[in-house]
Design an enzyme around this catalytic site. Structure first.
Site: not given
Ligand code: FAD
Length: 396
Positions: A142, A261-262
């Protein structure tokens, strides 16, 4: 025959994944995982998609077969294999066509529990690792919050030290295994500590701890057999012994474990992409239009061939990044490339494979339809393509 070609031909016989990096042990794991996918995932995957989670007895079975301990010490019940073994498992689970099942297992074994193993005290590891490996205790990670995903240091969940306890307050979003896990590795900022990333600290929180609740089960576009939750911490008091690693070391731990992870997500994506190509090839060979199978159309077979070439390239990049990691060589650039390239490529493959299936590709009854939905998140979860490309750019 040279040693390398012996190894390559052994690998080829077992899996069609030609690479000098794989040993007979890796190929045994591949064969075992493939058998499990065929006999114990594929026949039931649709039912799990419907119910929204993978049954616990299936996860226990995976534990019993050793899938959750391939990287962990024998003393805890693991088999002490390397990063390439994790890649083999992820690729084969990706080939199941049920991304939700794959991610349920892989988040537990490769993305969440790795925090306990890498940062836990001997007492924490002794307590949890044998049960994690056996699939008796399922873990979640989380980190992401409603207002902070890509920007990990922007998390707002707070941990206040109070004597021999910490009190957690905050919310977590999009947490895989979030509904059904038993044990959560939670990132929070310790109050009064240094600012920004230097305050981020990891904690272990058990399901049922007062003040900790699953506030919402999330309804997703794909990965529907994986449970995903929003979590809430409201005065959640945990013992100071539940801290994972030192105060302020959480950001570093998250970034370090992200490398595994990646790589895993990249491997899973390439397993999915290869299977999409395989099943589209079968379809094109049987589906007739204008008096001949679609495979006779040069434009279609050339497009599929180019996709096959790209998937081969992506797969080899995954193998190489995993091999670098297995040698203890920093592979942040290669791993970021893996995540960016494979996350986009699997979507490119799915788009064209749906197209080649015609109307059937849009029907819920077709496998490719589900696979195309599952693939979408590969460019988002675990680090978006944009964030990965920034990591690459820093290292060019
Ligand atoms: C199905 C699913 C499972 C997941 N499982 C987990 C889990 O188990 N544990 C956990 O901790 N998280 C989990 N996640 C979270 C996931 O890692 C995040 O959704 C991801 O890191 C993106 O964060 P965000 O959704 O807040 O998007 P944001 O950070 O708000 O980004 C939105 C958009 O803006 C872009 N952006 C942001 N910053 C920049 C920048 N500096 N330059 C250019 N573009 C940018 C992003 O690339 C994206 O396209 C999960 C997500 C999903 C959808």
């Amino acid at each position: 025959m040279s040693t390398v070609s012996n190894i390559v031909s052994a690998a080829t016989r077992a899996s069609n994944s030609r690479s000098p990096y794989f040993s007979a042990e890796h190929e045994m794991l591949r064969a075992q995982a493939r058998r499990f996918v065929e006999s114990e995932i594929k026949p039931h995957g649709l039912a799990w998609e419907e119910q929204g989670y993978v049954p616990r007895e299936v996860l226990r079975r995976m534990g019993a077969l050793g899938f959750f301990g391939i990287r962990y010490p024998a003393a805890y019940g693991g088999s002490e294999m390397d990063a390439l073994a994790s890649v083999v498992l992820a690729e084969e689970l990706g080939r199941s066509t049920f991304g939700g099942v794959a991610v349920t297992a892989l988040v537990h074994s490769e993305m969440a529990s790795i925090h306990i193993f890498n940062a836990g005290t001997e007492a924490q590891k002794d307590k949890w690792m044998p049960r994690v490996i056996a699939g008796e205790v399922i873990t979640a990670l989380a980190v992401t919050e409603p207002d902070a995903g890509s920007d990990v240091k922007g998390i707002r969940t707070r941990a206040r030290r109070d004597g021999e306890t910490y009190v957690l307050d905050g919310a977590k979003m999009f947490i895989t295994n979030g509904v059904l896990a038993d044990l959560y590795c939670v990132a929070a900022k310790v109050e009064g500590a240094a600012a920004g990333s230097k305050a981020v600290t990891m904690f272990l929180v058990e399901k049922g701890t007062p003040g900790f609740n699953v506030s919402r089960t999330l309804d997703k576009h794909g990965w529907r057999s994986s449970d995903t939750a929003e979590l809430h911490f409201d005065g959640c008091r945990i013992s100071a012994e539940s801290r994972l690693g030192e105060e302020g070391h959480g950001f570093y731990a998250i970034m370090k474990n992200f490398q595994n992870e990646r790589t895993i997500i990249g491997a899973m994506a390439m397993g999915e992409a290869q299977t999409a190509i395989d099943l589209t090839l079968d379809y094109l060979r049987t589906r007739k239009a204008f008096g001949a199978p679609l495979w006779e159309k040069q434009t279609i077979r050339q497009r599929l061939s180019m996709l096959a070439a790209k998937v081969e390239a992506g797969r080899q990049l995954v193998y190489h990044a995993a091999w670098l990691a297995s040698q203890g060589i920093d592979a942040t650039k290669e791993v970021s490339m893996v995540k960016a390239y494979c996350g986009e490529l699997v979507n490119e493959v799915m788009y064209d494979c749906v197209q080649f299936h015609g109307g059937m590709g849009f029907m819920r009854e077709s496998t490719i339809e589900r696979m195309s939905r599952d693939a979408r998140v590969q460019a988002i979860g675990g680090g978006t393509t944009e964030i990965m490309l920034e990591e690459v750019a820093k290292r060019l």
